[in-house]
Write an enzyme that holds these catalytic residues in place. Sequence first.
Site, PDB file in Angstrom:
ATOM      1  CB  THR A  14      33.754  32.754  46.901  1.00 33.52           C
ATOM      2  OG1 THR A  14      34.532  33.645  46.107  1.00 33.52           O
ATOM      3  CG2 THR A  14      34.664  31.808  47.658  1.00 33.52           C
ATOM      4  N   GLY A 186      44.937  33.153  51.761  1.00 35.78           N
ATOM      5  CA  GLY A 186      43.997  33.263  50.648  1.00 35.78           C
ATOM      6  C   GLY A 186      43.657  34.701  50.270  1.00 35.78           C
ATOM      7  CE  LYS A 204      39.285  45.601  40.413  1.00 34.15           C
ATOM      8  NZ  LYS A 204      39.830  45.238  41.754  1.00 34.15           N
TER       9      LYS A 204
END
Lengths: 434, 434
Positions: A14, A186, A204
């Site tokens: 995506t 999802g 992160k």
Amino acid sequence: MGDTLRIAIAGLGTVGGGLLKLLDGATPVGGGRLKAVAVSARDRHRRREADISQLQWFDDAVAMAREAEIDVFVELIGGSDGPAKAAVEAALKRGVHVVTANKALLAEHGLALATLAETTGAHILYEAAVAGGIPVIKALRDGLAGGNRVNAVSGILNGTCNYLLTEMESSGRPFADVLADAQRLGYAEADPTTDVGGFDAGHKIALLAAIAFGAPPDFAAVDIEGVDNVTLMDIRLAGKLGYRIKLIAKAERVDESVRVGVHPALVAFDHPLASVGSSLNAVVIDADPVGRLSFVGRGAGAGPTASAVAADLLDLLAGAARPPFGRPVADLVRQPPAARAEEGRFFLRILVHDKPGVIAAIAEQLAKAGVSIESFLQDPAEAGADVPIVLTTQRCPRGALDAAVRHIAALDVVAAPPRLMPIEDTRSGLRAWS
Amino acid sequence: MGDTLRIAIAGLGTVGGGLLKLLDGATPVGGGRLKAVAVSARDRHRRREADISQLQWFDDAVAMAREAEIDVFVELIGGSDGPAKAAVEAALKRGVHVVTANKALLAEHGLALATLAETTGAHILYEAAVAGGIPVIKALRDGLAGGNRVNAVSGILNGTCNYLLTEMESSGRPFADVLADAQRLGYAEADPTTDVGGFDAGHKIALLAAIAFGAPPDFAAVDIEGVDNVTLMDIRLAGKLGYRIKLIAKAERVDESVRVGVHPALVAFDHPLASVGSSLNAVVIDADPVGRLSFVGRGAGAGPTASAVAADLLDLLAGAARPPFGRPVADLVRQPPAARAEEGRFFLRILVHDKPGVIAAIAEQLAKAGVSIESFLQDPAEAGADVPIVLTTQRCPRGALDAAVRHIAALDVVAAPPRLMPIEDTRSGLRAWS
């Protein structure tokens, strides 16, 4: 590199698809001077929204990084090792810039990759790796770290965990059910370990800590706890005391050392992070002289991630790229992990057999350790069940509390290992905004 | 420009002093390659924290801009014209870069100055001009505008107004009293017009709109209303309906045009901007594909402003400066002001003589204009006083409502001009975060 940046994109999920659409849009990004020329993905013939027929195809991302006539390699494969790492190394070795969304790769191999990039004059940019579309890498690396002393960076950095906690609270359904639904929709991976185990947030915060403190990223030093052990009971009890449970990633200076961790923690309902729901991310930076800055936005998805990749490409086009961790590798200074024990307020939940003297026994252990109780709640017993007792402490050293909790856990009346979580309060890096 | 940036600073108030301190600190900003070499201010012999004895002194900022051996001119004088403008022009004419905190100058003369800068290859950077230490210019200009279509930018951009409104609400004291105190405490200027009249916020939103929409700044097109007419009564009544009054600056696309304005507006208590208190600033950006991003931080003061100036200086040092409005002057496109009337929900407060039929008369006028009422509140009359009636409308065109309000104002029973304010709601650029 001439007037046009020739771009290869590895990975056409995506995000890669969103990026192609953006580069191909009605108003071309960078006045059309950003040009996708090559792509690679797992399956050449999969149906895609973007037309890739005019682009050079590679079955192998590493071959593309090594051979394509490009200025920039956009890595959207993921994973700290394997083809992502091999391809990025191949690109950097040739002096080809790398733009990536891969936090695992940089958190675990950032120093080696930055060193390699420096030798060939290539840049590594990774705005998309942290907090999706929020331009927090740029804000910290280009806007703040130079002229400020950063004291703390913290936030909500994993959308999946934040979604799960938000859903558990609003639906009253347990972790496993909510996770199963999220996987079906999802929102969570088939193997959710990276997200729910806190490792993604750990990658992160390791990167944010590196930029904030001018250090090489050190994922191994991040103290990580995920959301998989957060129970509905704790969410409900925290709520009764005026708190919400969030997965908080935090990097802070402690004297001349740093502490970097990811933990479920309590935030008061009026705390700015308490209202950061579902799939949003938030980052709070505390620095001198700028003070506290807060950023909120969507943390994942094709749009935000493609936007962040585009911003990095525009930095390259403008010749505005900085070293990946804000300064040349030689100037990065490894920060010792904090030796001094954590200090703060805590939430303690204890399941007990409902017998006389229980509260006295618990209170005695806390008093012995010098820990003062701030609030105390005994929830009514459900039929036949053990009784949860929750309390919040006043500010105290974690070490003293840990010792008390070990003694409490050993009491006959205690039915299960007690649950201890920190409370983010006004003295931390996450004070309320007003 | 060599390895070191030689800097002149015009204006040595708290910000200039803070900047000197920062440049002179224990860890030199930019590795010591940012070097103050010249200063000018009104009074050479005033006591200052920073030692300026090693710096070249100029009595006249324009002479400094024209003569000093410098790479960057930092303008901290203020004002849209006069010495600030003359000095900035003198610097740019020589190809000397300008870093400034002066929103008035750029909002009113931005296009001419950007054009001048382009002819000599100088840069104009002004992170400090908008939202203090929040790196919003950088986020918008370098991080978002290129790869996104910005639909709206809005926020709380004037700390003085936000402080006054916050104080009025918490203390229950009227505007004039709170302003007098703020002036005594140094939170408001002796002549407060620029702040409380909304002009400062207007300058700032004009600059954000320019970057967001790729247009020359157009201060004259900003529709401005200040906080000087916000009454305690309206704050109290808005509160009863679940809202807080904030001064909101907003730039938004309307079809193929833009609307830029500054207005007191109502935000629901759970709206993210409702909790942005006192001297904080907040900016919310709505863009495709990134979604909504929110930034909060201190909007003024020596520290935040010096931090923003330092970030600009580091951009120059890194060769990373972009055109002031994100693209070359030739590519800026003037945006037509929105022709279509504003649409939204509104708060209407009407002072009436307490007589039978009043509510019917008001409701009739609204019904005639096709405006539906969402909530309605008649406050009990205080002894002998007129009675305030407040209502919120459902979503409606502003034009229809304005017409109805004119008719209502003309009713015999209406004691004073009605007060109309927009409500920032979930359909605007400022939806809640969750």
